[in-house]
Every structure is written in C-alpha cells, then in structure tokens.
Design a protein around this motif. Structure first.
Motif, mmCIF file in Angstrom:
data_model
loop_
_atom_site.group_PDB
_atom_site.id
_atom_site.type_symbol
_atom_site.label_atom_id
_atom_site.label_comp_id
_atom_site.label_asym_id
_atom_site.label_seq_id
_atom_site.Cartn_x
_atom_site.Cartn_y
_atom_site.Cartn_z
ATOM 1 N N TYR A 1 0.840 -1.198 0.000
ATOM 2 C CA TYR A 1 0.000 0.000 0.000
ATOM 3 C C TYR A 1 0.881 1.256 0.000
ATOM 4 O O TYR A 1 0.687 2.168 -0.809
ATOM 5 N N GLU A 2 1.843 1.295 0.902
ATOM 6 C CA GLU A 2 2.715 2.463 1.013
ATOM 7 C C GLU A 2 3.519 2.700 -0.261
ATOM 8 O O GLU A 2 3.709 3.840 -0.682
ATOM 9 N N ARG A 3 3.977 1.621 -0.902
ATOM 10 C CA ARG A 3 4.752 1.772 -2.145
ATOM 11 C C ARG A 3 3.880 2.291 -3.279
ATOM 12 O O ARG A 3 4.327 3.071 -4.111
ATOM 13 N N LEU A 4 2.622 1.865 -3.309
ATOM 14 C CA LEU A 4 1.717 2.380 -4.343
ATOM 15 C C LEU A 4 1.413 3.861 -4.113
ATOM 16 O O LEU A 4 1.245 4.619 -5.076
ATOM 17 N N MET A 5 1.390 4.290 -2.865
ATOM 18 C CA MET A 5 1.188 5.711 -2.574
ATOM 19 C C MET A 5 2.387 6.543 -3.061
ATOM 20 O O MET A 5 2.228 7.691 -3.467
ATOM 21 N N ILE A 6 3.574 5.953 -3.051
ATOM 22 C CA ILE A 6 4.747 6.647 -3.596
ATOM 23 C C ILE A 6 4.556 6.868 -5.098
ATOM 24 O O ILE A 6 4.885 7.928 -5.630
ATOM 25 N N VAL A 7 4.006 5.878 -5.790
ATOM 26 C CA VAL A 7 3.744 6.024 -7.229
ATOM 27 C C VAL A 7 2.799 7.192 -7.452
ATOM 28 O O VAL A 7 3.000 8.004 -8.359
ATOM 29 N N LYS A 8 1.794 7.285 -6.620
ATOM 30 C CA LYS A 8 0.828 8.381 -6.723
ATOM 31 C C LYS A 8 1.541 9.726 -6.622
ATOM 32 O O LYS A 8 1.270 10.648 -7.391
ATOM 33 N N ASP A 9 2.490 9.826 -5.702
ATOM 34 C CA ASP A 9 3.243 11.064 -5.507
ATOM 35 C C ASP A 9 4.253 11.333 -6.618
ATOM 36 O O ASP A 9 4.558 12.479 -6.923
ATOM 37 N N MET A 10 4.791 10.278 -7.211
ATOM 38 C CA MET A 10 5.892 10.406 -8.168
ATOM 39 C C MET A 10 5.454 10.389 -9.632
ATOM 40 O O MET A 10 6.276 10.613 -10.517
ATOM 41 N N LYS A 11 4.194 10.150 -9.921
ATOM 42 C CA LYS A 11 3.782 9.877 -11.297
ATOM 43 C C LYS A 11 4.089 10.994 -12.293
ATOM 44 O O LYS A 11 4.205 10.731 -13.482
ATOM 45 N N THR A 12 4.246 12.206 -11.838
ATOM 46 C CA THR A 12 4.558 13.303 -12.764
ATOM 47 C C THR A 12 6.041 13.677 -12.762
ATOM 48 O O THR A 12 6.451 14.577 -13.495
ATOM 49 N N ARG A 13 6.823 13.015 -11.953
ATOM 50 C CA ARG A 13 8.256 13.314 -11.872
ATOM 51 C C ARG A 13 9.018 12.649 -13.010
ATOM 52 O O ARG A 13 8.567 11.675 -13.593
ATOM 53 N N GLU A 14 10.200 13.154 -13.264
ATOM 54 C CA GLU A 14 11.063 12.556 -14.289
ATOM 55 C C GLU A 14 11.502 11.162 -13.849
ATOM 56 O O GLU A 14 11.659 10.906 -12.647
ATOM 57 N N PRO A 15 11.728 10.265 -14.816
ATOM 58 C CA PRO A 15 12.077 8.880 -14.479
ATOM 59 C C PRO A 15 13.260 8.724 -13.526
ATOM 60 O O PRO A 15 13.189 7.911 -12.603
ATOM 61 N N ALA A 16 14.319 9.463 -13.724
ATOM 62 C CA ALA A 16 15.496 9.295 -12.852
ATOM 63 C C ALA A 16 15.129 9.544 -11.390
ATOM 64 O O ALA A 16 15.499 8.765 -10.505
ATOM 65 N N GLU A 17 14.400 10.601 -11.142
ATOM 66 C CA GLU A 17 14.002 10.917 -9.765
ATOM 67 C C GLU A 17 12.982 9.902 -9.245
ATOM 68 O O GLU A 17 13.128 9.365 -8.143
ATOM 69 N N ALA A 18 11.954 9.648 -10.037
ATOM 70 C CA ALA A 18 10.879 8.765 -9.587
ATOM 71 C C ALA A 18 11.376 7.342 -9.342
ATOM 72 O O ALA A 18 11.076 6.746 -8.306
ATOM 73 N N LEU A 19 12.136 6.798 -10.272
ATOM 74 C CA LEU A 19 12.576 5.412 -10.132
ATOM 75 C C LEU A 19 13.625 5.253 -9.037
ATOM 76 O O LEU A 19 13.718 4.180 -8.434
ATOM 77 N N THR A 20 14.371 6.312 -8.759
ATOM 78 C CA THR A 20 15.288 6.265 -7.610
ATOM 79 C C THR A 20 14.478 6.139 -6.326
ATOM 80 O O THR A 20 14.817 5.360 -5.433
ATOM 81 N N ARG A 21 13.399 6.865 -6.240
ATOM 82 C CA ARG A 21 12.541 6.822 -5.041
ATOM 83 C C ARG A 21 11.731 5.533 -4.965
ATOM 84 O O ARG A 21 11.564 4.949 -3.906
ATOM 85 N N ILE A 22 11.217 5.073 -6.106
ATOM 86 C CA ILE A 22 10.371 3.876 -6.143
ATOM 87 C C ILE A 22 11.198 2.612 -5.956
ATOM 88 O O ILE A 22 10.820 1.715 -5.222
ATOM 89 N N GLY A 23 12.335 2.549 -6.643
ATOM 90 C CA GLY A 23 13.182 1.358 -6.595
ATOM 91 C C GLY A 23 13.080 0.548 -7.870
ATOM 92 O O GLY A 23 12.052 0.568 -8.546
ATOM 93 N N THR A 24 14.146 -0.162 -8.186
ATOM 94 C CA THR A 24 14.170 -0.931 -9.441
ATOM 95 C C THR A 24 14.774 -2.322 -9.272
ATOM 96 O O THR A 24 15.260 -2.910 -10.222
ATOM 97 N N SER A 25 14.716 -2.866 -8.086
ATOM 98 C CA SER A 25 15.235 -4.224 -7.880
ATOM 99 C C SER A 25 14.224 -5.245 -8.405
ATOM 100 O O SER A 25 13.171 -4.877 -8.918
#
Length: 186
Positions: free
Chosen positions: A136-160
């Motif tokens: 739930y918390e990780r999906l809320m991060i997507v909500k916050d990051m959806k308009t950010r540039e990929p480098a910033e958003a994916l750093t915050r979201i994670g890519t493992s």
C-alpha cells in the motif's frame, strides 16, 4: 495443480526460462514430489507471480471473481508463499482486468483514483493480526511520483527484482504515459 505440474516439467527439461530464485526453488520442491500447496518458497517477495498473472485477468470475465481470487492465490503460492507476492500479482491482475475490459476507463476515473483503488485492494488482503502495509505504502509513492522525471521517480520507487519495487515501477512507467507504449517503457 496443472500449473505446478507444468512448472516441474519445464524445470526438469531445462526449459523454464527467466525464472527467479523462488520459482526455481519451488520447482526443485515440486520435482521432489512436494505438494504444490507446500512448494512455494516462504517469504519470497519476488515478482514472478505478477509476471504470469495477466492471462488470468483476460479470462476473468468468463469466470466468477471468487474463482479468480482463488486462482491468484493458488498461482502465487506454487512458487512464492508471501503476502507481498500475492499482493503484487493482484495489483497486476486488477490493472489488466480493469483496463482490458474498459479501454476508456480513464475518461471517468483519474489515475490517482485508480492507484488508490489498487492500493486499497492490497489492504484487504492483509491477514487479520498483521500490520504489513508495505505494498500500500509503495503504491502511494507512485501516486506522488507519477509526474516526476524517471530518474528521480525510479530512484525513489526502486528498481530491484523485489515485488515492492517492480510492481510500483511498472505502474509508474505505465501511468507516466498510458496511451503511448514507447514512452511508457522509457
């Protein structure tokens, strides 16, 4: 059971491609004749179940939703015995089910509302007595990051390869450009 039998056979033949550690470990268990209900690697929180759930979403209109809920649980448990893996599979299922059935879905629903719906559904899967709200918390991060540039958003979201990264990262990419595949896959 059929899915478990197919996994075991593909593994025996060396034809199980791109399988992660949990799926391979579960296939070893299946080939030792461990029941499929017990073959899933405990606490495995990878994205394997989420990567194979889309076909179930496409047949869902022809099957009762209770049956589909069970199928999500069963198809996940064969290889990954964890809440996070089940939630990840359910998020992907709900995306495919909703958007394949209603291509104009976002004409009446905002992306924020859809993300909230997906996140809320994950909380209904939390067993009584547990307080694990990580998906739930990780999906809320997507909500916050959806308009950010990929480098910033994916750093915050994670890519493992962890479902807590892969599912939100995939959603971010899709929601960033839901009508343009080339832009969505960055």
């Amino acid at each position: 059971k059929d899915m478990a039998t197919r996994f075991a056979e593909l593994y025996r033949k060396g034809e199980l491609r791109r399988a992660g550690h949990a799926t391979q470990g579960a296939c070893k268990q299946l080939n030792k004749e461990i029941k499929w209900e017990e073959s899933g690697v405990r606490n495995a929180e990878g994205c394997g179940p989420a990567t194979r759930i889309a076909p179930l979403a496409l047949i869902a209109p022809y099957v009762g939703m209770k049956d589909i809920s069970d199928l999500i649980d069963y198809s996940t448990k064969i290889t990954h015995d964890s809440l996070i893996a089940r939630q990840g599979a359910a998020v992907v299922f709900n995306c495919v089910y909703t958007l394949a059935g209603k291509p104009d879905y976002f004409e009446n629903t905002t992306i924020d509302e859809f993300i909230q719906k997906l996140a809320d559904a994950t909380t209904r899967m939390i067993p009584e007595g547990s307080s694990d709200r990580r998906m739930y918390e990780r999906l809320m991060i997507v909500k916050d990051m959806k308009t950010r540039e990929p480098a910033e958003a994916l750093t915050r979201i994670g890519t493992s390869g962890h479902a807590l990264d892969t599912i939100p990262a995939a959603l971010y990419c899709f929601f960033r450009s839901p009508y343009n595949f080339e832009e969505a896959v960055i």
